[in-house]
Design a protein around this motif. Structure first.
Motif, PDB file in Angstrom:
ATOM      1  N   LYS A  68       0.672  -1.173   0.011  1.00 24.97           N
ATOM      2  CA  LYS A  68      -0.152   0.108   0.141  1.00 24.97           C
ATOM      3  C   LYS A  68       0.850   1.338   0.053  1.00 24.97           C
ATOM      4  CE  LYS A  68      -3.815  -2.314   2.429  1.00 24.97           C
ATOM      5  NZ  LYS A  68      -4.684  -2.464   3.695  1.00 24.97           N
ATOM      6  N   GLY A  69       2.134   1.072  -0.439  1.00 19.50           N
ATOM      7  CA  GLY A  69       2.909   2.400  -0.689  1.00 19.50           C
ATOM      8  C   GLY A  69       3.755   2.756   0.556  1.00 19.50           C
ATOM      9  N   THR A  70       3.393   2.011   1.609  1.00 24.01           N
ATOM     10  CA  THR A  70       4.263   2.311   2.902  1.00 24.01           C
ATOM     11  C   THR A  70       5.847   2.349   2.791  1.00 24.01           C
ATOM     12  OG1 THR A  70       4.445   1.863   5.046  1.00 24.01           O
ATOM     13  CG2 THR A  70       4.493  -0.108   3.815  1.00 24.01           C
ATOM     14  N   HIS A  71       6.455   3.519   3.489  1.00 26.58           N
ATOM     15  CA  HIS A  71       7.746   3.436   3.547  1.00 26.58           C
ATOM     16  C   HIS A  71       8.458   2.803   4.561  1.00 26.58           C
ATOM     17  CE1 HIS A  71       7.202   6.674   0.707  1.00 26.58           C
ATOM     18  NE2 HIS A  71       8.364   6.908   0.564  1.00 26.58           N
ATOM     19  N   ASN A  72       7.820   2.037   5.309  1.00 30.86           N
ATOM     20  CA  ASN A  72       8.164   0.918   6.335  1.00 30.86           C
ATOM     21  C   ASN A  72       8.371  -0.430   5.476  1.00 30.86           C
ATOM     22  OD1 ASN A  72       8.975  -0.518   8.370  1.00 30.86           O
ATOM     23  ND2 ASN A  72       7.252  -0.024   9.795  1.00 30.86           N
ATOM     24  N   VAL A  73       9.908  -0.536   5.024  1.00 34.91           N
ATOM     25  CA  VAL A  73      10.172  -1.653   4.546  1.00 34.91           C
ATOM     26  C   VAL A  73      10.424  -2.840   5.355  1.00 34.91           C
ATOM     27  CG1 VAL A  73      11.234  -0.456   2.713  1.00 34.91           C
ATOM     28  CG2 VAL A  73      12.609  -0.952   4.540  1.00 34.91           C
ATOM     29  N   SER A  74      10.150  -2.820   6.554  1.00 35.39           N
ATOM     30  CA  SER A  74      10.430  -3.831   7.762  1.00 35.39           C
ATOM     31  C   SER A  74       9.160  -4.564   8.180  1.00 35.39           C
ATOM     32  CB  SER A  74      11.234  -3.352   9.012  1.00 35.39           C
ATOM     33  OG  SER A  74      12.571  -2.980   8.665  1.00 35.39           O
ATOM     34  N   ILE A  75       8.270  -4.217   7.609  1.00 36.24           N
ATOM     35  CA  ILE A  75       6.908  -4.808   7.815  1.00 36.24           C
ATOM     36  C   ILE A  75       6.910  -6.377   7.433  1.00 36.24           C
ATOM     37  CG2 ILE A  75       4.416  -5.186   7.080  1.00 36.24           C
ATOM     38  CD1 ILE A  75       4.346  -2.207   6.720  1.00 36.24           C
ATOM     39  N   GLY A  76       6.465  -7.041   8.506  1.00 36.81           N
ATOM     40  CA  GLY A  76       6.492  -8.549   8.145  1.00 36.81           C
ATOM     41  C   GLY A  76       7.861  -9.491   8.626  1.00 36.81           C
ATOM     42  N   ILE A  77       9.175  -8.607   8.977  1.00 37.33           N
ATOM     43  CA  ILE A  77      10.249  -9.371   9.173  1.00 37.33           C
ATOM     44  C   ILE A  77      10.363  -9.904  10.523  1.00 37.33           C
ATOM     45  CG2 ILE A  77      12.649  -8.846   8.862  1.00 37.33           C
ATOM     46  CD1 ILE A  77      11.364  -8.649   6.283  1.00 37.33           C
ATOM     47  N   THR A  78      10.762 -10.758  10.651  1.00 31.15           N
ATOM     48  CA  THR A  78      10.954 -11.606  11.836  1.00 31.15           C
ATOM     49  C   THR A  78      12.356 -11.956  12.483  1.00 31.15           C
ATOM     50  OG1 THR A  78      10.758 -13.877  10.857  1.00 31.15           O
ATOM     51  CG2 THR A  78       8.529 -12.944  11.502  1.00 31.15           C
ATOM     52  N   MET A  79      13.225 -11.346  11.802  1.00 24.37           N
ATOM     53  CA  MET A  79      14.810 -11.444  12.468  1.00 24.37           C
ATOM     54  C   MET A  79      15.443 -10.344  12.061  1.00 24.37           C
ATOM     55  SD  MET A  79      16.111 -13.936   9.395  1.00 24.37           S
ATOM     56  CE  MET A  79      15.805 -13.358   7.529  1.00 24.37           C
ATOM     57  N   ASN A  80      16.602  -9.971  12.743  1.00 26.84           N
ATOM     58  CA  ASN A  80      17.182  -8.769  12.661  1.00 26.84           C
ATOM     59  C   ASN A  80      18.090  -9.125  11.458  1.00 26.84           C
ATOM     60  OD1 ASN A  80      19.589 -10.286  13.165  1.00 26.84           O
ATOM     61  ND2 ASN A  80      19.779  -9.540  15.195  1.00 26.84           N
ATOM     62  N   SER A  81      18.942  -8.100  10.976  1.00 25.65           N
ATOM     63  CA  SER A  81      19.685  -7.754   9.697  1.00 25.65           C
ATOM     64  C   SER A  81      20.658  -8.907   9.725  1.00 25.65           C
ATOM     65  CB  SER A  81      20.000  -6.598   9.365  1.00 25.65           C
ATOM     66  OG  SER A  81      21.157  -6.183  10.671  1.00 25.65           O
ATOM     67  N   GLY A  82      21.042  -9.475  10.818  1.00 28.09           N
ATOM     68  CA  GLY A  82      21.935 -10.489  10.913  1.00 28.09           C
ATOM     69  C   GLY A  82      21.430 -11.984  10.975  1.00 28.09           C
ATOM     70  N   GLY A  83      20.226 -11.983  10.650  1.00 24.06           N
ATOM     71  CA  GLY A  83      19.401 -13.337  10.709  1.00 24.06           C
ATOM     72  C   GLY A  83      19.251 -13.886  11.800  1.00 24.06           C
ATOM     73  N   VAL A  84      19.199 -13.169  12.982  1.00 26.36           N
ATOM     74  CA  VAL A  84      18.777 -13.818  14.318  1.00 26.36           C
ATOM     75  C   VAL A  84      17.498 -13.478  14.770  1.00 26.36           C
ATOM     76  CG1 VAL A  84      19.255 -13.576  16.829  1.00 26.36           C
ATOM     77  CG2 VAL A  84      21.308 -13.299  15.197  1.00 26.36           C
ATOM     78  N   PRO A  85      16.701 -14.521  14.990  1.00 27.73           N
ATOM     79  CA  PRO A  85      15.233 -14.410  15.115  1.00 27.73           C
ATOM     80  C   PRO A  85      14.732 -13.410  16.145  1.00 27.73           C
ATOM     81  CG  PRO A  85      15.973 -16.614  15.077  1.00 27.73           C
ATOM     82  CD  PRO A  85      17.069 -16.033  15.230  1.00 27.73           C
ATOM     83  N   TYR A  86      13.888 -12.717  15.874  1.00 26.59           N
ATOM     84  CA  TYR A  86      13.249 -11.715  16.999  1.00 26.59           C
ATOM     85  C   TYR A  86      12.628 -12.401  18.217  1.00 26.59           C
ATOM     86  CZ  TYR A  86      13.819  -7.763  14.307  1.00 26.59           C
ATOM     87  OH  TYR A  86      14.024  -6.843  13.261  1.00 26.59           O
ATOM     88  N   PRO A  87      12.585 -12.036  19.348  1.00 30.24           N
ATOM     89  CA  PRO A  87      11.661 -12.792  20.405  1.00 30.24           C
ATOM     90  C   PRO A  87      10.316 -12.803  19.904  1.00 30.24           C
ATOM     91  CG  PRO A  87      12.440 -10.432  21.180  1.00 30.24           C
ATOM     92  CD  PRO A  87      13.102 -10.885  19.821  1.00 30.24           C
ATOM     93  N   ALA A  88       9.621 -13.787  20.601  1.00 30.58           N
ATOM     94  CA  ALA A  88       8.450 -14.014  20.075  1.00 30.58           C
ATOM     95  C   ALA A  88       7.481 -12.690  20.163  1.00 30.58           C
ATOM     96  CB  ALA A  88       7.828 -15.174  21.231  1.00 30.58           C
TER      97      ALA A  88
END
Length: 431
Positions: free
Chosen positions: A219-239
């Motif tokens: 929908k044109g959002t500038h938040n490119v991190s929507i739906g990402i479940t890990m940090n940039s190093g590939g470590v999973p976020y907490p639940a």
């Protein structure tokens, strides 16, 4: 009728004079000759139609403009584009500059103009606290084009939108993402392009084939991190952070796929990530064990200082690909390239990147690391079984130091430490 036409013409001319900024009188005649393309792009832009002239973005101090000190950054764009800026700041793009930067004040050949990337003019307090050791090892020229050409997306709208164009056709093209999201460490563009999604886009168009923007800028959002479940190093976020993000991504997937299909695909990616992280951690433990035994070649205290950690071993996000040992160089490739390709290939539904460019390389890296570790241990007088050889007292002291370091890093519990310590001391008594 004639009077009506004259009246309308006068209104059009009057409106044109009002929206064609006064700055045009000073800037346009010269720039139409010296930078004609920039003028043409501006005149075809939404900014021109809205009466946003040169001075609105560039200011009126021509000397500062010439010196490159009148940057058109997020602070200039933000007052008019508040929603886009807020969304951008909430995403990884909003911290990209500082994730690729680092303070150069202690470097002998530093470029003082770099200070402005992290500090306000005349201010000593940095705008961000993240540093990058790899950037600090580069020359000023390599840092500018090899690091911050991409990482300046944090502070520069032009990173994606270009300088004077405002056409959305540009930023809706996946190629606008490719200039940064490609290469050995994060080839998302190549993964997408050669996936079924990319093939559908190339053959059937946007109505059938989703692009980077479809999934990551819904929908044109500038938040490119929507739906990402890990940090940039590939470590999973907490639940508590990962679960809401997963729901967001499933909503995007469900626009084209059945809910169960999207859930299974993403769960499979999660499993690949967990399995790959286990392999990576096994290799990392081997390297730390070698360091504990002073077997790395060279050891951290025998090489140039790490820009952030000095003489300490570094295997986290700040590890280097230069001024390091051979086995650490293999681990850098394993973590930064092959682990990243495996998990990102899985989430982008690209089998070749997940398996051959990723998983296969990851497992062969572990073989190489184990082989190099065996060579280093043998050269250091330690057998593969880590039996205590010729000098029992010195070796026992080293093994105790290794155990102490492992418990400090949280690799083993105090109970395990006590048990293993007892075994070493008992073995020493028997010598």
């Amino acid at each position: 009728m004639k009077h009506t036409i004259i009246h309308v013409t006068i209104q059009v001319i009057a409106a044109f004079i009002m929206i064609y900024p006064s700055m045009a009188e000073d800037c346009i005649p010269c720039h139409r000759e010296k930078t004609p393309a920039a003028v043409r792009q501006w005149e075809a832009s939404a900014h021109f139609k809205a009466g946003v002239g040169c001075e609105k973005c560039h200011g009126k101090d021509h000397d500062k403009i010439i010196k490159g000190e009148a940057r058109v950054d997020m602070k200039v764009c933000g007052p008019c584009h508040k929603k886009a800026l807020a969304e951008h700041n909430a995403s990884r793009h909003g911290m990209a500059l500082h994730s690729g930067w680092g303070c150069t004040r202690n470097m002998p050949l530093r470029n003082q103009s770099e200070c402005r990337f992290c500090h306000e003019d005349g201010g000593g307090i940095p705008q961000g606290g993240v540093q990058c050791a790899r950037f600090l090892k580069q020359s000023s020229e390599m840092g500018a084009i090899g690091c911050n050409y991409c990482h300046s997306v944090e502070s520069s709208c032009a990173s994606c939108h270009t300088n004077h164009n405002t056409s959305l056709v540009i930023v809706r093209d996946p190629n606008s993402c490719a200039k940064c999201h490609m290469g050995p460490d994060h080839p998302q563009w190549e993964m997408w392009q050669t996936s079924l999604h990319g093939t559908l886009y190339a053959t059937a168009g946007i109505a059938t084939g989703p692009t980077c923007q479809t999934c990551h800028m819904p929908k044109g959002t500038h938040n490119v991190s929507i739906g990402i479940t890990m940090n940039s190093g590939g470590v999973p976020y907490p639940a508590q952070k990962a679960e809401p993000a997963r729901k967001e991504m499933l909503q995007i997937c469900n626009q084209c796929h059945a809910p169960e299909f999207g859930r299974k695909e993403l769960a499979r990616g999660d499993a690949v990530r967990t399995q790959s992280l286990t392999i990576l951690k096994e290799a990392e433990k081997i390297i730390w064990d070698l360091s504990d035994r002073s077997l790395l070649d060279p050891m951290p205290d025998q090489r140039p200082d790490h820009p952030l950690s000095g003489k300490k071993l570094v295997t986290d996000a700040q590890m280097l690909y230069e001024d390091t040992s051979h086995i650490e160089r293999i681990f850098f490739k394993m973590k930064k390239y092959d682990y990243a390709r495996t998990i990102k290939g899985a989430y982008h539904q690209n089998p070749a990147y997940t398996h051959w460019y990723g998983n296969a390389e990851l497992k062969m890296d572990l073989i190489d690391i184990k082989a190099e570790a065996s060579r280093l241990r043998e050269r250091g007088g330690i057998s593969p079984e880590l039996k205590i050889p010729a000098d029992p007292a010195a070796m026992a002291d080293r093994e105790l130091r290794v155990l102490s370091n492992r418990v400090k890093r949280g690799e083993i519990t105090e109970a395990v430490y006590a048990t293993e310590k007892a075994k070493i001391l008992e073995s020493l008594k028997q010598k």
